[in-house]
Design a protein around this motif. Structure first.
Motif, mmCIF file in Angstrom:
data_model
loop_
_atom_site.group_PDB
_atom_site.id
_atom_site.type_symbol
_atom_site.label_atom_id
_atom_site.label_comp_id
_atom_site.label_asym_id
_atom_site.label_seq_id
_atom_site.Cartn_x
_atom_site.Cartn_y
_atom_site.Cartn_z
ATOM 1 N N THR A 79 -10.087 -11.869 8.577
ATOM 2 C CA THR A 79 -10.084 -10.573 7.906
ATOM 3 C C THR A 79 -8.675 -10.286 7.409
ATOM 4 O O THR A 79 -7.706 -10.437 8.153
ATOM 5 C CB THR A 79 -10.517 -9.462 8.866
ATOM 6 N N LYS A 80 -8.561 -9.876 6.146
ATOM 7 C CA LYS A 80 -7.257 -9.527 5.587
ATOM 8 C C LYS A 80 -7.315 -8.127 4.988
ATOM 9 O O LYS A 80 -8.304 -7.756 4.356
ATOM 10 C CB LYS A 80 -6.833 -10.536 4.517
ATOM 11 N N VAL A 81 -6.248 -7.375 5.201
ATOM 12 C CA VAL A 81 -6.125 -6.018 4.682
ATOM 13 C C VAL A 81 -4.937 -5.968 3.731
ATOM 14 O O VAL A 81 -3.835 -6.415 4.071
ATOM 15 C CB VAL A 81 -5.920 -4.995 5.814
ATOM 16 N N PHE A 82 -5.167 -5.439 2.527
ATOM 17 C CA PHE A 82 -4.110 -5.284 1.536
ATOM 18 C C PHE A 82 -4.019 -3.806 1.166
ATOM 19 O O PHE A 82 -5.027 -3.172 0.843
ATOM 20 C CB PHE A 82 -4.409 -6.110 0.285
ATOM 21 N N GLN A 83 -2.812 -3.260 1.192
ATOM 22 C CA GLN A 83 -2.610 -1.836 0.911
ATOM 23 C C GLN A 83 -1.951 -1.662 -0.456
ATOM 24 O O GLN A 83 -1.039 -2.406 -0.835
ATOM 25 C CB GLN A 83 -1.726 -1.199 1.982
ATOM 26 N N LYS A 84 -2.429 -0.647 -1.194
ATOM 27 C CA LYS A 84 -1.878 -0.382 -2.519
ATOM 28 C C LYS A 84 -0.468 0.179 -2.407
ATOM 29 O O LYS A 84 -0.201 1.072 -1.606
ATOM 30 C CB LYS A 84 -2.775 0.594 -3.281
ATOM 31 N N PHE A 142 -0.961 -4.634 -4.634
ATOM 32 C CA PHE A 142 -1.460 -4.631 -3.259
ATOM 33 C C PHE A 142 -0.666 -5.619 -2.423
ATOM 34 O O PHE A 142 -0.407 -6.748 -2.856
ATOM 35 C CB PHE A 142 -2.948 -4.986 -3.227
ATOM 36 N N LEU A 143 -0.278 -5.191 -1.224
ATOM 37 C CA LEU A 143 0.516 -6.000 -0.312
ATOM 38 C C LEU A 143 -0.235 -6.147 1.004
ATOM 39 O O LEU A 143 -0.759 -5.163 1.540
ATOM 40 C CB LEU A 143 1.873 -5.335 -0.055
ATOM 41 N N GLN A 144 -0.313 -7.379 1.530
ATOM 42 C CA GLN A 144 -1.020 -7.586 2.790
ATOM 43 C C GLN A 144 -0.296 -6.879 3.930
ATOM 44 O O GLN A 144 0.910 -7.001 4.099
ATOM 45 C CB GLN A 144 -1.141 -9.078 3.107
ATOM 46 N N THR A 145 -1.080 -6.124 4.736
ATOM 47 C CA THR A 145 -0.507 -5.348 5.832
ATOM 48 C C THR A 145 -1.046 -5.763 7.192
ATOM 49 O O THR A 145 -0.450 -5.431 8.214
ATOM 50 C CB THR A 145 -0.781 -3.848 5.632
ATOM 51 N N ASP A 146 -2.175 -6.478 7.239
ATOM 52 C CA ASP A 146 -2.719 -6.891 8.533
ATOM 53 C C ASP A 146 -3.740 -7.994 8.322
ATOM 54 O O ASP A 146 -4.234 -8.213 7.207
ATOM 55 C CB ASP A 146 -3.374 -5.710 9.260
ATOM 56 N N SER A 147 -4.050 -8.700 9.412
ATOM 57 C CA SER A 147 -5.086 -9.729 9.380
ATOM 58 C C SER A 147 -5.640 -9.894 10.781
ATOM 59 O O SER A 147 -5.031 -9.465 11.765
ATOM 60 C CB SER A 147 -4.529 -11.062 8.862
ATOM 61 N N ASN A 148 -6.818 -10.511 10.866
ATOM 62 C CA ASN A 148 -7.444 -10.761 12.156
ATOM 63 C C ASN A 148 -8.287 -12.016 12.042
ATOM 64 O O ASN A 148 -9.171 -12.104 11.178
ATOM 65 C CB ASN A 148 -8.320 -9.574 12.583
ATOM 66 N N ASP A 149 -8.037 -12.995 12.895
ATOM 67 C CA ASP A 149 -8.743 -14.265 12.836
ATOM 68 C C ASP A 149 -10.100 -14.125 13.516
ATOM 69 O O ASP A 149 -10.222 -14.169 14.733
ATOM 70 C CB ASP A 149 -7.927 -15.353 13.530
#
Length: 364
Positions: free
Chosen positions: A214-219, A225-232
């Motif tokens: 899972t990848k989260v990108f914030q505006k 958009f810049l990636q701010t978090d991830s979860n395997d």
């Protein structure tokens, strides 16, 4: 109140047509459908996008002029912006390597909105076994006010399946320029991740994807958009590798992996918080539609039901048997008792007291 209902399956006054899929408008006042109009053997060679005004009092679908789109061949996806003003058509396996966006505020005077640039970047795929476009559009999603859209291209699916060298899938973000009346690209995300029934949050602040991780990108302030978090997900809960992402009414993010649901919230800084994994006893559930804080599901035993998401977990509410597991199903956004099923014909059902009843509808 809905029109008169009946259990007689022969009373629906809808001419025999071959619709591939259909979507409700956000206000439930019109329906957009993709119709197959001709075949070459078993393969469709011509599709058209139809629009129908919907009268809830008389249960009447009134067709308005269709969209004039050429080169819709094998398939086409449709996505309506949450405010009902924009429609995106995603050609599948077509020479059209871009989404087609239309302003449908006036459905009798529909205008196409161009994207700039109007196509993905040149493909970097080197796949000698693929005869299809490497830039076929996967999915398009809008922010709540249609000011932002993102779309993804398949990129490297054939390469992965054939065991060839991994290539990058691409996602492109655009912002509407009201002066030019165009969507202008703000960023190309050259990450290897897919958007499966993808998610751009309603406020347009986050992009979520789930393919193995899972990848989260914030505006950002410049619209990128810049990636701010991830979860395997794979190391924690195992396959399958991709999820369908949804946003519930309270802002909870839902990832549907078929055998389980993962829910979490996003902090103001784009971090995953309050993450929960909900496994199901029946591992053959398929979410057909997500609305408010519930989801409509259909399992391999051909039973239709609701999954209700609460702070305490999930609650399963069985509705009734439903024969066609391949039908496209969608709840009316403004009436949870009204269900649309698309499998060749468009059919409407009422859901009351865990009873599914086919409604008498007409098309003109």
């Amino acid at each position: 109140m809905l029109g008169k209902a009946s259990n007689d399956t022969n009373i629906t006054n809808v001419p025999s047509r071959n619709f591939r899929t259909a979507r409700w408008s956000p206000k439930g006042d019109f329906i957009v459908a993709v119709e197959q109009t001709s075949l070459d053997g078993i393969f469709p060679i011509e599709l058209k996008v139809c629009l129908f005004d919907f009268n809830r009092n008389t249960l009447t679908l009134t067709e308005t002029p269709p969209l004039n789109i050429s080169d819709l061949k094998v398939g086409a996806g449709i996505n309506i912006s949450p405010d009902g003003q924009m429609l995106a058509v995603t050609p599948k396996l077509s020479p059209i390597e871009r989404p087609l966006v239309f302003n449908i505020t006036d459905r009798h005077n529909i205008k196409q909105i161009l994207l700039e640039p109007n196509a993905p970047d040149a493909s970097t795929i080197n796949n000698p076994y693929s005869t299809q476009s490497d830039n076929s559009v996967n999915n398009v999603v809008f922010s709540a006010d249609h000011q932002y859209l993102i779309y993804s291209v398949y990129g490297n699916e054939d390469s992965i399946l054939l065991g060839l060298s991994s290539q990058k899938e691409r996602i492109f973000s655009y912002k509407l320029d009201t002066n030019l009346n165009k969507y202008i690209r703000t960023q190309a995300l050259d990450q290897r991740f897919a958007l499966n029934d993808a998610l751009l949050t309603r406020a347009g602040n986050f992009i979520i994807s789930a393919i193995s991780t899972t990848k989260v990108f914030q505006k950002q302030s410049d619209g990128s958009f810049l990636q701010t978090d991830s979860n395997d997900e794979i190391s924690q809960v195992g396959p399958p590798y991709t999820a369908h992402c949804h946003e519930l009414e309270d802002g909870t993010i839902l990832e549907d992996y078929g055998t389980r649901f993962v829910t979490y919230k996003l902090s103001d800084t784009g971090k995953i918080v309050d993450r929960k994994v909900n496994s199901l006893a029946d591992n053959s559930n398929y979410l057909k539609d997500v609305f408010h804080n519930s989801a409509l599901y259909l399992n391999d035993q051909k039973h239709l039901g609701f999954v209700n998401f609460t702070n305490e977990g999930i609650q399963i509410e069985d509705i009734a048997p439903f024969d066609n597991v391949d039908a496209a199903l969608e709840i009316c956004p403004i009436d949870e008792s009204l269900l649309m099923s698309t499998a060749s014909n468009i059919e409407l059902f009422s859901i009351e007291k865990n009873t599914l009843t086919k409604l008498k509808t007409s098309m003109q």
